[in-house]
Scaffold this motif. Structure first.
Motif, PDB file in Angstrom:
ATOM      1  N   ARG A  61       0.833  -1.208   0.000  1.00  8.38           N
ATOM      2  CA  ARG A  61       0.000   0.000   0.000  1.00  8.38           C
ATOM      3  C   ARG A  61       0.870   1.262   0.000  1.00  8.38           C
ATOM      4  O   ARG A  61       0.612   2.204  -0.751  1.00  8.38           O
ATOM      5  N   VAL A  62       1.909   1.281   0.826  1.00 10.59           N
ATOM      6  CA  VAL A  62       2.779   2.462   0.925  1.00 10.59           C
ATOM      7  C   VAL A  62       3.524   2.684  -0.385  1.00 10.59           C
ATOM      8  O   VAL A  62       3.600   3.823  -0.876  1.00 10.59           O
ATOM      9  N   PHE A  67       4.462   5.919  -5.117  1.00  6.13           N
ATOM     10  CA  PHE A  67       4.614   5.959  -6.575  1.00  6.13           C
ATOM     11  C   PHE A  67       3.603   6.916  -7.202  1.00  6.13           C
ATOM     12  O   PHE A  67       3.955   7.729  -8.063  1.00  6.13           O
ATOM     13  N   LEU A  68       2.329   6.847  -6.794  1.00  4.58           N
ATOM     14  CA  LEU A  68       1.311   7.733  -7.365  1.00  4.58           C
ATOM     15  C   LEU A  68       1.615   9.202  -7.053  1.00  4.58           C
ATOM     16  O   LEU A  68       1.488  10.070  -7.932  1.00  4.58           O
ATOM     17  N   GLY A 113       7.435  -4.857  -8.226  1.00  3.16           N
ATOM     18  CA  GLY A 113       8.140  -5.993  -7.637  1.00  3.16           C
ATOM     19  C   GLY A 113       7.442  -6.523  -6.403  1.00  3.16           C
ATOM     20  O   GLY A 113       7.337  -7.733  -6.197  1.00  3.16           O
ATOM     21  N   VAL A 114       6.942  -5.627  -5.568  1.00  7.29           N
ATOM     22  CA  VAL A 114       6.212  -6.040  -4.367  1.00  7.29           C
ATOM     23  C   VAL A 114       4.878  -6.664  -4.757  1.00  7.29           C
ATOM     24  O   VAL A 114       4.492  -7.719  -4.255  1.00  7.29           O
ATOM     25  N   ARG A 115       4.164  -6.025  -5.664  1.00  5.80           N
ATOM     26  CA  ARG A 115       2.822  -6.485  -6.025  1.00  5.80           C
ATOM     27  C   ARG A 115       2.841  -7.830  -6.743  1.00  5.80           C
ATOM     28  O   ARG A 115       1.975  -8.674  -6.537  1.00  5.80           O
ATOM     29  N   GLN A 116       3.838  -8.046  -7.609  1.00  7.80           N
ATOM     30  CA  GLN A 116       3.903  -9.284  -8.378  1.00  7.80           C
ATOM     31  C   GLN A 116       4.804 -10.324  -7.725  1.00  7.80           C
ATOM     32  O   GLN A 116       5.107 -11.345  -8.344  1.00  7.80           O
ATOM     33  N   ARG A 127       0.275 -13.584  -0.795  1.00  6.98           N
ATOM     34  CA  ARG A 127      -0.876 -13.236  -1.641  1.00  6.98           C
ATOM     35  C   ARG A 127      -1.260 -11.785  -1.361  1.00  6.98           C
ATOM     36  O   ARG A 127      -1.193 -11.332  -0.231  1.00  6.98           O
ATOM     37  N   PRO A 128      -1.709 -11.061  -2.383  1.00  9.99           N
ATOM     38  CA  PRO A 128      -2.072  -9.654  -2.171  1.00  9.99           C
ATOM     39  C   PRO A 128      -3.355  -9.512  -1.366  1.00  9.99           C
ATOM     40  O   PRO A 128      -4.119 -10.466  -1.198  1.00  9.99           O
ATOM     41  N   GLU A 129      -3.611  -8.309  -0.903  1.00 17.79           N
ATOM     42  CA  GLU A 129      -4.787  -8.037  -0.082  1.00 17.79           C
ATOM     43  C   GLU A 129      -6.082  -8.302  -0.855  1.00 17.79           C
ATOM     44  O   GLU A 129      -7.095  -8.666  -0.275  1.00 17.79           O
TER      45      GLU A 129
END
Length: 153
Positions: A61-62, A67-68, A113-116, A127-129
């Motif tokens: 999330r952070v 990034f955004l 990298g974190v998300r995938q 697994r993602p949220e």
């Protein structure tokens, strides 16, 4: 699945470690002068989550929000620089726009990298949220017409 197992990694959890997954249905929108008043039925599901997955989801999330924010901050000088070139009076030090772009692309790479799960960090969640949408209790409510999140977002 055992109720004391994490839904995301099947690891053990402590007593009250849960992800609160909000859901709604029957939303009624009433337009006001400057806003919208919303009434809806609300429910939530407590999905068991261990400390490791809680931390890993926070890291994801952070990195997404940084990034955004970086992309927004980088976009403004890029638009201004492009306008100066189109106006015929280019910036003298326009090469310096490279630094915000490198910063933004680095955060994009970290977030992806974190998300995938391409980074071999042991403290990240396997697994993602968003995997919470597949929880049996959430799926049962979805079959009854409940939708994930809130009526305005």
């Amino acid at each position: 699945m055992n109720p004391v197992e994490c839904w995301f990694c099947s690891g053990p959890i402590r007593g009250g470690d849960y992800l609160r997954f909000d859901m709604y249905r029957n939303a009624q929108y009433t337009p006001l002068l400057v806003a919208v008043h919303v009434r809806s039925e609300r429910a939530w599901v407590n999905i068991p989550r261990c400390a490791r997955c809680w931390f890993g989801h926070g890291v994801e999330r952070v990195t997404r929000w940084v990034f955004l924010g970086s992309a927004l901050v980088t976009g403004l000088p890029t638009v201004l620089m492009a306008g100066s070139y189109l106006g015929g009076d280019p910036w003298a030090d326009s090469w310096q726009i490279v630094f915000p772009w490198i910063w933004t692309l680095a955060w994009l790479g970290l977030w992806l990298g974190v998300r995938q799960h391409r980074l071999p960090w042991r403290f990240l969640a396997p697994r993602p949220e968003r995997h919470a949408r597949e929880h049996p209790a959430v799926a049962a409510l979805a079959e009854e017409g409940w939708k994930p999140g809130g009526p305005l977002g």
